[in-house]
Scaffold this active site. Sequence first.
Site, PDB file in Angstrom:
ATOM      1  CG  HIS A 231      36.658  63.196  49.063  1.00  0.00           C
ATOM      2  ND1 HIS A 231      36.127  63.417  50.299  1.00  0.00           N
ATOM      3  CD2 HIS A 231      36.432  64.309  48.338  1.00  0.00           C
ATOM      4  CE1 HIS A 231      35.573  64.627  50.324  1.00  0.00           C
ATOM      5  NE2 HIS A 231      35.750  65.198  49.157  1.00  0.00           N
TER       6      HIS A 231
ATOM      7  CG  ASP B 104      38.048  68.465  41.698  1.00  0.00           C
ATOM      8  OD1 ASP B 104      38.345  68.273  42.889  1.00  0.00           O
ATOM      9  OD2 ASP B 104      37.430  69.481  41.299  1.00  0.00           O
TER      10      ASP B 104
END
Length: 433
Positions: A310, A367
């Site tokens: 991320h 996710d």
Amino acid sequence: MAPGNEAGTAKLEYEGKMVELPVFEGSEGEKALDIRALRSQTGMITYDPGFGNTGACESNITFIDGEKGVLRIRGYEIDDLAEHCEFVEVAYLLVNGNLPNPAQRASFSEMLTRASLIHEDMRNFFRQYPEHAHPMAILSACVVSLSTFYPELERSEDEEINVQTTRLISKIRTISAFSYKKFIGQPFVYPRYDLKYCENFLNMMFSSPVHPYELNPVVVKAINQFFILHADHEQNCSTTVVRLVGSSRANLYASIASGVCALWGPLHGGANQAVVEMLEEMQREGWTAADVIAKAKNKESGFRLMGFGHRVYKTYDPRARIAKEACEKVLKQLGVVDPLLDLAFELEDAALNDDYFKERNLYPNVDFYTGITLRAVGIPTNMYPVMFAIGRLPGWIAQWRELWGDPDQRIGRPRQIYTGPVKRDFIPISERG
Ligand code: SDX
């Protein structure tokens, strides 16, 4: 206007020239160098591909501490919202700034229910798409087309935006469910007055004229929580697109449709679909976790461990922690045994103990587990980015409305460092070798 509070100045010295630039501090102690005068004072611009070090706006919507794994929406911890709220309350919080009281909650729900139909002429849109059109393509086209069915009303701007907001948050369910029905060749199921937000969506998705859908409270809570986990995430790629399109004073529908397109990418909101496809391939090919980790570490492979890493979180994404717990709980409550969940556990364990991932602070993001939960409730993989869009919509709208109300905001127009050919004399085609 200055973002936050003044926090002194920073000095920049170059080629014997010194400039002082203001520093500002936000409410959570983050500091920003105000470079609005940089080019006029030095002739220089900054260079920051991907904007990893660039603040594009001041915002009071969502705060993320990427080092500590903190996510707060309008000051509320994501854990509290995910545990105690329904999605409609979080949507109200994002758009209005506060959690609703019972009367506000009831009124907002009533407005959402009344706005849940789409214009009958929009049904024809679905019929014209090829058989296996990706639902994200249909969603973005239908969202921007709402501006043709609902042109600006003759009402005060705030009132008009409130109508558009409620209309979008409600209708995105209907458009999404219709795109799924189109994909599987079933008749559309209309929204019902007696069903609440998530229940209505599930019924439009899974009910049919020959088989009424039985709502399961476990599934309803899972979908509510899924949407809450995705509701807003400050200046991510798709939100930045929504703001950028809005900065040209394009209407809300056009701005949101642009955000849907940005979200579709596998590096962003398409990652939840890519994670499950990666796990399915791992199962089909008989790959071990070690095989997959090796592929992800091999730059030549072009392969990435989807659902990992991320730009902001350099520790466990708090949403991933909640999603992992929810995934295990929902599968157990539904009696679903999915080998992909075990593969996900193995992959997470292998990655978190691998130096390549540890050195780069690569952890599961939102996710990594969410797709497995959606799979358990019967939602197909190509609908996963659509589910992400439904959840993110209130956040996009809140960010767009904040931009429109920010006196500091101008049309977004970054600069560049040009490295192309310097001036060349024109040569007529007859003289070109
Ligand atoms: C979302 O921004 C948001 O808030 C987004 C989001 C939201 O709510 O809106 O949180 C939603 O988009 C989550 C991210 C979903 N995407 C994926 O899961 C795709 C896989 N992840 C990566 O592609 C990547 O981690 C990104 C895109 C998420 C972040 O990319 P960055 O910040 O540009 O990081 P990078 O590509 O520069 O990677 C840094 C290093 C590189 O290695 P080196 O060059 O240092 O050797 O880490 C490596 C990368 O190769 N790396 C990975 C990796 N992610 C980063 N290596 C293998 N697998 C990965 N998943």
